[in-house]
Design a protein around this motif. Structure first.
Motif, PDB file in Angstrom:
ATOM      1  N   SER A  48       0.774  -1.148  -0.059  1.00 55.71           N
ATOM      2  CA  SER A  48       0.043   0.122   0.228  1.00 55.71           C
ATOM      3  C   SER A  48       0.879   1.135  -0.069  1.00 55.71           C
ATOM      4  CB  SER A  48      -0.992   0.061   1.185  1.00 55.71           C
ATOM      5  OG  SER A  48      -1.749   1.206   1.213  1.00 55.71           O
ATOM      6  N   ILE A  49       1.918   1.368   0.829  1.00 56.83           N
ATOM      7  CA  ILE A  49       2.766   2.390   0.953  1.00 56.83           C
ATOM      8  C   ILE A  49       3.624   2.634  -0.426  1.00 56.83           C
ATOM      9  CG2 ILE A  49       5.120   3.201   1.800  1.00 56.83           C
ATOM     10  CD1 ILE A  49       2.453   3.472   3.841  1.00 56.83           C
ATOM     11  N   VAL A  50       4.007   1.586  -1.297  1.00 52.79           N
ATOM     12  CA  VAL A  50       4.530   1.681  -2.508  1.00 52.79           C
ATOM     13  C   VAL A  50       3.481   2.321  -3.324  1.00 52.79           C
ATOM     14  CG1 VAL A  50       5.440   0.474  -4.575  1.00 52.79           C
ATOM     15  CG2 VAL A  50       6.185  -0.201  -2.174  1.00 52.79           C
ATOM     16  N   HIS A  51       2.382   1.781  -3.452  1.00 52.54           N
ATOM     17  CA  HIS A  51       1.339   2.372  -4.343  1.00 52.54           C
ATOM     18  C   HIS A  51       1.041   4.006  -3.934  1.00 52.54           C
ATOM     19  CE1 HIS A  51      -2.391   2.686  -6.488  1.00 52.54           C
ATOM     20  NE2 HIS A  51      -2.998   3.176  -5.165  1.00 52.54           N
ATOM     21  N   HIS A  52       1.211   4.460  -2.789  1.00 55.91           N
ATOM     22  CA  HIS A  52       1.121   5.694  -2.399  1.00 55.91           C
ATOM     23  C   HIS A  52       2.119   6.822  -2.732  1.00 55.91           C
ATOM     24  CE1 HIS A  52      -2.967   5.467  -0.729  1.00 55.91           C
ATOM     25  NE2 HIS A  52      -2.350   4.496   0.260  1.00 55.91           N
TER      26      HIS A  52
END
Length: 901
Positions: free
Chosen positions: A294-298
Motif C-alpha cells: 500500500s505504501i509503495v502504491h501511495h
C-alpha cells in the motif's frame, strides 16, 4: 505508371464515393415527393406519423418507409424550424440509419441531419438516444429540435445533471431523448443497483446517435465510468508522503513522458526507506516487502502527482478542489476523479482538502456501454483517421459525406522554428497583421497554460484586443465562439472539439438576438433593434469575406491528427474562404518526445538562423507519420484495455441479468431452496468424503458448519453411529430439517413479507459480493502483467483466474444467502409506555455515515441479558453492534437488515 488500384479508383471511384452514390436514388425519390408534401396541411403532415407507425405494426421495416418518412421530416423541418435539409444532409441521415458514422465538415448542419434519422427510428416506439458531449448542447439541441418533433407528434426528453429519478424516468419514456454520454452510462449503472424494477429509469437500448463520436467513443473511452463509495479517511498519510517528494533530487527517480510513467531509482528507494522508517510507516526491512504494498502504491502516486501531472494542463484548482481537464477538449470535468488514490495525491500536492478514497461499487467502459445498443451511429467532422478503431471495436463504418459547397480554405505548410520564443514571436506578428487587415483569427493552443502564456505575450507586445476561451471560462464559451467570426476578432482557444457552436463570419445572429433583445417587450422598438442587428451582421460578414475569411493559427501539433483537423475545420464553413497554418518549434512536446534532437543539430549545421523558419511539405509528412505512430500506439493501449474489460463485461452482464430476473420474479423461494440444497450437499461432501470409512468422517466439523450456516442444532453425531447410514442419508436428513425450518419461518412471516425478505437478501448479497469481485479483478489486473516474464500470456491468465474468481463468487453467494435466510427474524417491538416520551440518543458513525444507538437510549437491553435464540429479548440493538444471535457480524448486516418495526 498508374497502379491497378489507382486505375480502378479513376474508373469506378473510391469505396467511399461508391457508397455515397448508392444513396442517390433514394435522394431523388425524396425530392420527387417534395411537391406532394408541400401541398399537405400542417395537420395532414403531422398525421403521417401515425400512418407510418401503423405500417410498422403491420410488418413493414424502417427501410420500407424511409423515403416517405424523410420527405415528411424535410417538409416539417422547413415549416417548424425554417430550415430545409440539403441533399447531402439526407445522405448523412441515411448513413446514420445504416448503423455507420457520417463524417461531415464543420458547419454542414450535423444537428439537423440527426433529426431525419431520429424521426424515422423513433417511429418504432422504443426511444432514440441522441448523445452529446455536455449538458449545454443536450439542452440546446433538445429545445431547438423539439419544435420539429412536437410538430410531427413526437415527445422529446432531455437528461442532464441534477435531475431526480422521477424526472429521469419521465424523460426516458419520451420518443427522443437528448443526453450526455456520462449521464446515460451512470443511469445504467445506478439502475443496476436498484432493488425494485419500478425504481429503474432507463427502458431500452434500441438506437443511439452519438454526436462528436470520435470525442466520446475514442478519447473519453479510455476512462471508465465508476460509481464509488468512500473508504476510511487517510489524509494524514497522503500529506506525510507528499512532503517526501520535494526532498528528492533528479537522480532519485526516472520519468518517461512517452509512457507517462515515473519510477524510483535504487538511490531514491534507499532515501525513501530512511524517510519512511523515521516516520514510522515502513514495516520490515525493505520498501518492497509484501507488508508495504500500500505504501509503495501511495509514494508512486505522489511522485506522478509532482513530476507528471501539470497544473493548468492536466487539472486546475477551483474553489479548493482539483478539477480534471479533458486533454482533448480542454473542458473541465467536475465530479470526475482520478482513481486508486491519484486524485488524493494531487490534493496533497496542491494543499487543498483531501477527500476520502473511494471503493468501486459499479463500473463500465463507454465501449461496452455503447455496444449494448441494438443499433449505433455517430457523426463528427473528424473520424476517418480512427476508422480502423471504429470498425474493430464498434463495427461502425466511417463514410465521408461531401460538403454542400466546395471547400475554399487554403491549408498552408507548417512553419518550424528552433525555439518557443522564435515561434511565439512569429505567431504574434501574424496575429497583428491579420487584425490590421480585419481578418478574424482563431488561435488554437493545446493547454490552458499555453493559452495564458500567449495572452500574456500579446499584452506585453501592446495588443489586448482578444478573447481567451479555455476551461476557466467554460460558462461563456458558446457566446465567445459564436462571435469569433467578426472582422478583426482574435480568439485564443484551448482545443475546439465538441464546442457545438459554429464560427459564422460576421458573427452568429441567433446568439446576438438572444443576448441583446433579452427582456425587451414585443413591439416596434424590438423589431427595429432586430432589423438593425441583422443589417450589422450582414455588413460584418461582407467585411470578413473580403479579408479572406477565418484564419486559423495553431501554436503546435497535437498527438492526434483528429484534434488538428478539428481546429483547422473551423475555417472554410459552407464554402466560405479561409486559411490555416501551424506554427511549430523543436521544443514542442510532440517534437521533443519524438526525436527532435537530431533535427535540431541538423538545422544548426544547415545554418538556420534565429527567427528563421523551415517550411517544406516533407516536414508535414514527417510529422504526420509521427502522429500516426502515436495514434497506433494509443489504439493498441485502448484495444488491450478493452480485451481485459470484456472479461469483466461478460460477468457483469450475467450479474445484471440475474438481478433483473430476481426483481421481476414474484417468488424466489425455489431459487433460495436450490441454493440451500447445493450448500448442504457441498458441506456434507467436504466433511464426509466419498467412499470414506465412518471413522474418517469429520462429524464435529459438519455439526458446527450446520449450526453456523443453517442455524440448526441437529444430532449428526447420533446419525453417524447408525448402522448402514450413508452420506446421501445425511444429506437428505439435513435437507429435510432445513426445508422444514424455512417453511415454518415463511409461515410466521406471511407470504408477502417472505417474498420481500428473500428477494432483498439475494439482491443485497449479490451486490456486496460483486463489489468485492470488482476490487479483486482490479488487483489481479495490476499484477497479471508480470506473468509475461514466465512466458505465459497475461490475458489468458487473467481470463482463467477471473473465471475462477467468478465461480467462487457464485459459491459464496449460495453460502451467504443460505446463512442470512436461516438467521433472519422480524422483530416486532412493543410500543413505548404512553406516559414516558421515548428519547433516542444517537450519533453518526464517521466511517459509515450511519446512525448508531447509544447505550442510554430507550428500549436498550444489556448484551448479557439477551437470549441469542430469542430476538424478542434483544430490545433496541445498535446498527453497528455485534448481532446478538452470535453470527459475529454487525447487526445491520445480519438480523438488523430486515427489521419491520
Amino acid at each position: 505508371m498508374v497502379s491497378l488500384g489507382g486505375l480502378a479508383r479513376k474508373l469506378f471511384g473510391s469505396a467511399n464515393e461508391r457508397r455515397v452514390r448508392s444513396y442517390q436514388p433514394k435522394v431523388a425519390a425524396i425530392a420527387a415527393l417534395e411537391d406532394q408534401m408541400k401541398a399537405l396541411s400542417d395537420e395532414a403532415l403531422s398525421g403521417k406519423t401515425q400512418e407510418f407507425r401503423k405500417l410498422l405494426a403491420e410488418g413493414k421495416t424502417l427501410d420500407d418507409i424511409l423515403v416517405p418518412a424523410f420527405a415528411v421530416a424535410r417538409e416539417a423541418s422547413r415549416r417548424a424550424l425554417g430550415m430545409r435539409p440539403f441533399d447531402v444532409q439526407l445522405i448523412g441521415a441515411m448513413i446514420l440509419n445504416d448503423n455507420a458514422i457520417a463524417e461531415m465538415k464543420t458547419g454542414e448542419g450535423k444537428t439537423l441531419v440527426a433529426t431525419l434519422a431520429v424521426y424515422l427510428n423513433a417511429l418504432a416506439g422504443r426511444g432514440v438516444h441522441v448523445v452529446t458531449v455536455n449538458d449545454y448542447l443536450a439542452k440546446r439541441d433538445a429545445t431547438t429540435m423539439s419544435k420539429l418533433y412536437s410538430f410531427l407528434g413526437l415527445t422529446t426528453g432531455v437528461i442532464v445533471h441534477g435531475l431526480t429519478d422521477e424526472e429521469r424516468r419521465t424523460a426516458y419514456l419520451c420518443d427522443i431523448i437528448y443526453a450526455t454520454n456520462n449521464e446515460l452510462g451512470f443511469d445504467y449503472l445506478r439502475d443496476n443497483m436498484k432493488y425494485e424494477r419500478n425504481q429503474m429509469v432507463q427502458r431500452d437500448h434500441a438506437f443511439a446517435i452519438v454526436d462528436e463520436v470520435d470525442s466520446i467513443l475514442v478519447d473519453e473511452a479510455r476512462t471508465p465510468l465508476i460509481i464509488s463509495g468512500p473508504l476510511d479517511d487517510r489524509s494524514d498519510l497522503y500529506n506525510t508522503i507528499d512532503a517526501f517528494i520535494p526532498m528528492l533530487s533528479e537522480e532519485d527517480y526516472e520519468i518517461d513522458e512517452k509512457q507517462r510513467s515515473a519510477n524510483f531509482s535504487e538511490v531514491g528507494t534507499e532515501k525513501l526507506e530512511n524517510l519512511l522508517r523515521q516516520a514510522g510507516l515502513l514495516k520490515g526491512e525493505s520498501l518492497y516487502d509484501v507488508e508495504n504494498v500500500s505504501i509503495v502504491h501511495h509514494i508512486n502516486n505522489a511522485l506522478k502527482a509532482h513530476k507528471l501531472f501539470q497544473r493548468d494542463k492536466d487539472y486546475i484548482v477551483r474553489n479548493g478542489e482539483i478539477v480534471i481537464i479533458d486533454e482533448f477538449t480542454g473542458r473541465m470535468m467536475p465530479g470526475r476523479r482520478y482513481s486508486e488514490g491519484q486524485h488524493q495525491a494531487l490534493e496533497a500536492k496542491e494543499k487543498v482538502q483531501i477527500q476520502p478514497e473511494n471503493q468501486t461499487l459499479a463500473s463500465i467502459t463507454f465501449q461496452n456501454y455503447f455496444r449494448m445498443y441494438d443499433k449505433l451511429a455517430g457523426m463528427t467532422g473528424t473520424a476517418a483517421t480512427e476508422a480502423e478503431e471504429f470498425a474493430n471495436i464498434y463495427g461502425l463504418d466511417v463514410i465521408e459525406v461531401p460538403t454542400n459547397l466546395p471547400i475554399q480554405r487554403i491549408d498552408e505548410d507548417d512553419e518550424v522554428y528552433r525555439t518557443f520564443e522564435e515561434k511565439f514571436t512569429a505567431i504574434i506578428a501574424e496575429i497583428k497583421a491579420a487584425h490590421e487587415r480585419k481578418q478574424p483569427v482563431l488561435v488554437g493552443t493545446t493547454s490552458i497554460e499555453k493559452s495564458e502564456l500567449l495572452a500574456n505575450l500579446l499584452k506585453k507586445s501592446g495588443f489586448d484586443k482578444f478573447q481567451v476561451l479555455n476551461a476557466r471560462y467554460h460558462e461563456q464559451e458558446a457566446y465567445i465562439v459564436s462571435q469569433a467570426g467578426v472582422p478583426g476578432a482574435v480568439t485564443i482557444a484551448t482545443n475546439m472539439a465538441g464546442r457545438g457552436t459554429d464560427i459564422q463570419l460576421g458573427g452568429n445572429i441567433d446568439m446576438r438576438l438572444e443576448r441583446e433583445l433579452e427582456g425587451m417587450e414585443p413591439g416596434p422598438e424590438l423589431d427595429a433593434k432586430e432589423q438593425a442587428i441583422r443589417e450589422e451582421v450582414k455588413k460584418l460578414k461582407a467585411e470578413a469575406l473580403a479579408a479572406g475569411g477565418l484564419y486559423v493559427i495553431a501554436t503546435e501539433r497535437h498527438e492526434s491528427r483528429r484534434i488538428d483537423n478539428q481546429l483547422r475545420g473551423r475555417s472554410g464553413r459552407q464554402g466560405d474562404p479561409g486559411r490555416s497554418k501551424f506554427y511549430l518549434s523543436l521544443q514542442d512536446d510532440l517534437m521533443r518526445i519524438f526525436g527532435s534532437d537530431r533535427m535540431d543539430s541538423m538545422l544548426q549545421k544547415l545554418g538556420l538562423k534565429d527567427g528563421e523558419a523551415i517550411v517544406h511539405p516533407w516536414i508535414n509528412k514527417a510529422l504526420e507519420r509521427a502522429q500516426k505512430k502515436v495514434e497506433a500506439r494509443n489504439f493498441d493501449i485502448r484495444k488491450n484495455l478493452l480485451k481485459y474489460d470484456d472479461v469483466l463485461n461478460d460477468q457483469r452482464k450475467v450479474i445484471f441479468e440475474q438481478r433483473i430476473e430476481l426483481m421481476d420474479a414474484t417468488d424466489v423461494s425455489s431459487t433460495i431452496a436450490d441454493m440451500r440444497h447445493e450448500v448442504i450437499e457441498t458441506m456434507v461432501r467436504v466433511h464426509i468424503p466419498e467412499r470414506a470409512y465412518a471413522e474418517q468422517w469429520d462429524v464435529a466439523g459438519l455439526k458446527e458448519k450446520v449450526a453456523t450456516t443453517l442455524n440448526l442444532d441437529l444430532p449428526i453425531e447420533q446419525w453417524a453411529t447408525e448402522e448402514g447410514i450413508a452420506e446421501d442419508d445425511i444429506v437428505t436428513r439435513i435437507t429435510e430439517a432445513a426445508d422444514k425450518a424455512a417453511a415454518e419461518k415463511a409461515e410466521r412471516f406471511g407470504p408477502e413479507i417472505t417474498a420481500y425478505v428473500e428477494r432483498s437478501i439475494v439482491l443485497q448479497t449479490i451486490d456486496n459480493l460483486w463489489r468485492e469481485h470488482i476490487v479483486n479483478l482490479d488487483h489481479l489486473r495490476s499484477v497479471v502483467g508480470f506473468r509475461g516474464y514466465a512466458q505465459r500470456d497475461p490475458l489468458q491468465e487473467y481470463k482463467a483466474e477471473a473465471f475462477e474468481l467468478f465461480q467462487a463468487l457464485l459459491a459464496n453467494l449460495r453460502d451467504a444467502v443460505t446463512m442470512q435466510m436461516s438467521r433472519v427474524e422480524i422483530v416486532r417491538e412493543a410500543p413505548p409506555a404512553p406516559t414516558l416520551p421515548v428519547m433516542e440518543a444517537h450519533h453518526v458513525d464517521a466511517s459509515t455515515g450511519e446512525d448508531d444507538f447509544d447505550e442510554g437510549a430507550a428500549n436498550y437491553v444489556a448484551p448479557e441479558d439477551r437470549n441469542p435464540q430469542d430476538p424478542a429479548t434483544w430490545g433496541r440493538v445498535g446498527r453497528n453492534e455485534p448481532c446478538p444471535c452470535g453470527s459475529g457480524k454487525k447487526y445491520k448486516h445480519c438480523h438488523g437488515t430486515f427489521e419491520n418495526a
